[in-house]
Write an enzyme that holds these catalytic residues in place. Structure first.
Site, PDB file in Angstrom:
ATOM      1  N   ASP A  39       4.541  66.121  23.340  1.00  0.00           N
ATOM      2  CA  ASP A  39       4.380  67.402  22.658  1.00  0.00           C
ATOM      3  C   ASP A  39       3.824  68.498  23.578  1.00  0.00           C
ATOM      4  O   ASP A  39       4.260  69.633  23.526  1.00  0.00           O
ATOM      5  CB  ASP A  39       3.453  67.254  21.447  1.00  0.00           C
ATOM      6  N   LYS A 121      -5.480  69.820  10.659  1.00  0.00           N
ATOM      7  CA  LYS A 121      -4.019  69.862  10.784  1.00  0.00           C
ATOM      8  C   LYS A 121      -3.516  68.421  10.869  1.00  0.00           C
ATOM      9  O   LYS A 121      -3.690  67.742  11.874  1.00  0.00           O
ATOM     10  CB  LYS A 121      -3.601  70.663  12.013  1.00  0.00           C
TER      11      LYS A 121
HETATM   12  P1  NAD Z   1       3.597  72.254  13.712  1.00  0.00           P
HETATM   13  O1  NAD Z   1       3.718  70.860  13.288  1.00  0.00           O
HETATM   14  O2  NAD Z   1       2.887  72.514  14.976  1.00  0.00           O
HETATM   15  O3  NAD Z   1       2.860  73.107  12.597  1.00  0.00           O
HETATM   16  C1  NAD Z   1       3.412  73.403  11.326  1.00  0.00           C
HETATM   17  C2  NAD Z   1       3.261  72.301  10.350  1.00  0.00           C
HETATM   18  O4  NAD Z   1       1.932  71.844  10.273  1.00  0.00           O
HETATM   19  C3  NAD Z   1       3.559  72.684   8.930  1.00  0.00           C
HETATM   20  O5  NAD Z   1       4.939  72.733   8.687  1.00  0.00           O
HETATM   21  C4  NAD Z   1       2.893  71.563   8.165  1.00  0.00           C
HETATM   22  O6  NAD Z   1       3.821  70.545   7.946  1.00  0.00           O
HETATM   23  C5  NAD Z   1       1.832  71.057   9.119  1.00  0.00           C
HETATM   24  N1  NAD Z   1       0.460  71.013   8.623  1.00  0.00           N
HETATM   25  C6  NAD Z   1      -0.389  69.970   8.789  1.00  0.00           C
HETATM   26  N2  NAD Z   1      -1.560  70.182   8.216  1.00  0.00           N
HETATM   27  C7  NAD Z   1      -1.494  71.413   7.642  1.00  0.00           C
HETATM   28  C8  NAD Z   1      -2.411  72.183   6.875  1.00  0.00           C
HETATM   29  N3  NAD Z   1      -3.658  71.771   6.606  1.00  0.00           N
HETATM   30  N4  NAD Z   1      -1.994  73.387   6.439  1.00  0.00           N
HETATM   31  C9  NAD Z   1      -0.743  73.862   6.713  1.00  0.00           C
HETATM   32  N5  NAD Z   1       0.176  73.165   7.435  1.00  0.00           N
HETATM   33  C10 NAD Z   1      -0.204  71.946   7.896  1.00  0.00           C
HETATM   34  O7  NAD Z   1       4.966  72.991  13.780  1.00  0.00           O
HETATM   35  P2  NAD Z   1       6.428  72.439  13.748  1.00  0.00           P
HETATM   36  O8  NAD Z   1       7.247  73.670  13.807  1.00  0.00           O
HETATM   37  O9  NAD Z   1       6.627  71.485  12.649  1.00  0.00           O
HETATM   38  O10 NAD Z   1       6.592  71.636  15.059  1.00  0.00           O
HETATM   39  C11 NAD Z   1       6.153  72.062  16.284  1.00  0.00           C
HETATM   40  C12 NAD Z   1       5.406  70.893  16.861  1.00  0.00           C
HETATM   41  O11 NAD Z   1       6.336  69.833  17.043  1.00  0.00           O
HETATM   42  C13 NAD Z   1       4.778  71.195  18.164  1.00  0.00           C
HETATM   43  O12 NAD Z   1       3.508  70.575  18.216  1.00  0.00           O
HETATM   44  C14 NAD Z   1       5.692  70.534  19.142  1.00  0.00           C
HETATM   45  O13 NAD Z   1       4.987  69.989  20.222  1.00  0.00           O
HETATM   46  C15 NAD Z   1       6.318  69.433  18.349  1.00  0.00           C
HETATM   47  N6  NAD Z   1       7.668  69.206  18.856  1.00  0.00           N
HETATM   48  C16 NAD Z   1       7.771  68.331  19.854  1.00  0.00           C
HETATM   49  C17 NAD Z   1       9.005  68.080  20.425  1.00  0.00           C
HETATM   50  C18 NAD Z   1       9.080  67.083  21.542  1.00  0.00           C
HETATM   51  O14 NAD Z   1      10.138  66.960  22.129  1.00  0.00           O
HETATM   52  N7  NAD Z   1       8.009  66.377  21.835  1.00  0.00           N
HETATM   53  C19 NAD Z   1      10.132  68.752  19.964  1.00  0.00           C
HETATM   54  C20 NAD Z   1       9.984  69.666  18.918  1.00  0.00           C
HETATM   55  C21 NAD Z   1       8.725  69.898  18.374  1.00  0.00           C
END
Ligand code: NAD
Length: 333
Positions: A39, A121
């Site tokens: 990530d 989170k």
């Molecule tokens: P995210 O997971 O960083 O944040 C948004 C999500 O957080 C919300 O949709 C919700 O599901 C969650 N969440 C958890 N607790 C919460 C709370 N208390 N209140 C509100 N929301 C809460 O964003 P994303 O767009 O889902 O994904 C991006 C993340 O995924 C990044 O951390 C990225 O590193 C990872 N990612 C990794 C790869 C990889 O190849 N490793 C590829 C794509 C995305």
């Protein structure tokens, strides 16, 4: 290279490369639940792309990963569900300085100092639960934010998610489906024993387990949930985020117990310190803290971008592996 030293041609090329690469990473992560990189590697390249696109906005394309909520919605064979209110991602910051900048923008937009609700989170995947007259009638994933997957049968197997509420409310609520650390360790042991590829982390394991065509498979995976959002607070008679969480508790919806209201951002430090220390010992994964304006009127005033709310921000913890390395270095030097 420093962005200000790039020629327009170089910037265009780098933006295109990053957009394509991050799209590929996203497909592996969201569709296949099998990330190609860690990530923090993704996050660093995403931050670079964001900065480049800000400096050269003429190269922002509609399908850039910065303009879209990432998520699976087409490949799994599960029926699709439209979200009348989009399910968004969250903006993120990686330092207190960036958090301060977010708070400056927030205060400026509102014209006053708002209160904030701090939440953990949870490292899982977003879920939308539709209750009609107190009965759970549909569960869906975020997908691309507008169209998700119907996982009702699968969610019906999750013990923590109530199938009936004690009041006949009609409301859609949202939260996180996660896999407790103990279940994750057990699942990966079993997978390895069977010669299957282990999941990279509890979040990918939760997503892979929820998005099963056979709900009996989901049932075996011991998933759990925390609910933290509704787009219809009026249905529940609440006006603040902290009040909403209390109302969820009253309704028997699973909520994380660790939220805290603060009067101003300078009070965030002790919470971050406390949960950085507690993180390892929690029975579920967290990857940061979410700061939300507490008052729903402020939330409405601030609004959303196409991808993220302006009324909330995720403060991301440094990756756990990197922390271990830092500690090791301190030990041996
Ligand atoms: P995210 O997971 O960083 O944040 C948004 C999500 O957080 C919300 O949709 C919700 O599901 C969650 N969440 C958890 N607790 C919460 C709370 N208390 N209140 C509100 N929301 C809460 O964003 P994303 O767009 O889902 O994904 C991006 C993340 O995924 C990044 O951390 C990225 O590193 C990872 N990612 C990794 C790869 C990889 O190849 N490793 C590829 C794509 C995305």
């Amino acid at each position: 290279i420093d962005i200000k030293d790039l020629t327009t041609e170089q910037a265009k090329k780098e933006i295109q490369t990053l957009q394509d690469r991050l799209t590929d990473y996203g497909i592996a992560y969201y569709e296949k639940d099998a990330p190609l990189v860690e990530d923090h590697v993704y996050d660093e390249q995403y931050a670079r792309l964001q900065a480049l696109e800000q400096a050269f906005p003429q190269f922002i394309s509609q399908d850039s990963p910065t303009q879209n909520v990432g998520g699976a919605q087409t490949k799994s064979g599960l029926p699709k569900v439209q979200h009348p209110v989009p399910m968004l991602s969250l903006g993120d910051v990686f330092s207190l300085e960036e958090l301060q900048e977010w708070e400056d923008r927030t205060k400026k937009a509102l014209g006053f100092q708002p209160k904030y609700n701090l939440e953990l989170k949870i490292d899982g995947l977003a879920i939308n639960l539709k209750y009609e007259q107190g009965k759970l009638v549909q569960a869906s994933t975020r997908g691309n934010g507008l169209v998700g997957e119907d996982v009702t049968a699968n969610v019906m197997t999750i013990k923590d998610v109530p199938k009936t509420l004690p009041e006949a409310v009609t409301v859609e609520v949202r939260g996180e489906i996660y896999m407790p650390k103990a279940s994750f360790a057990k699942l990966n042991e079993e997978r390895e024993a069977e010669g299957q590829e282990p999941f990279a982390n509890p979040r990918n394991a939760a997503a892979g387990s929820l998005r099963q065509l056979d709900a009996r498979e989901t049932k075996k995976r011991n998933l759990s949930a925390f609910i933290y959002y509704t787009a219809e607070p009026d249905q529940l008679g609440v006006t603040t985020q902290a009040g909403l969480l209390d109302r969820f508790r009253e309704l028997g919806l699973p909520t994380n117990p660790d939220n805290r209201v603060i009067d101003k951002m300078s009070e965030v430090g002790p919470y971050l310190e406390e949960y950085t220390a507690k993180r390892e010992g929690l029975p579920y994964g967290i990857d940061g803290v979410v700061v939300k304006v507490n008052n729903f009127d402020d939330e409405i005033d601030l609004g959303n971008t196409v991808k993220v709310p302006r009324w909330a921000i995720a403060y991301k913890f440094p990756p756990e592996e990197a922390e271990t390395v830092v500690r090791d270095i301190e030990w041996t030097v």
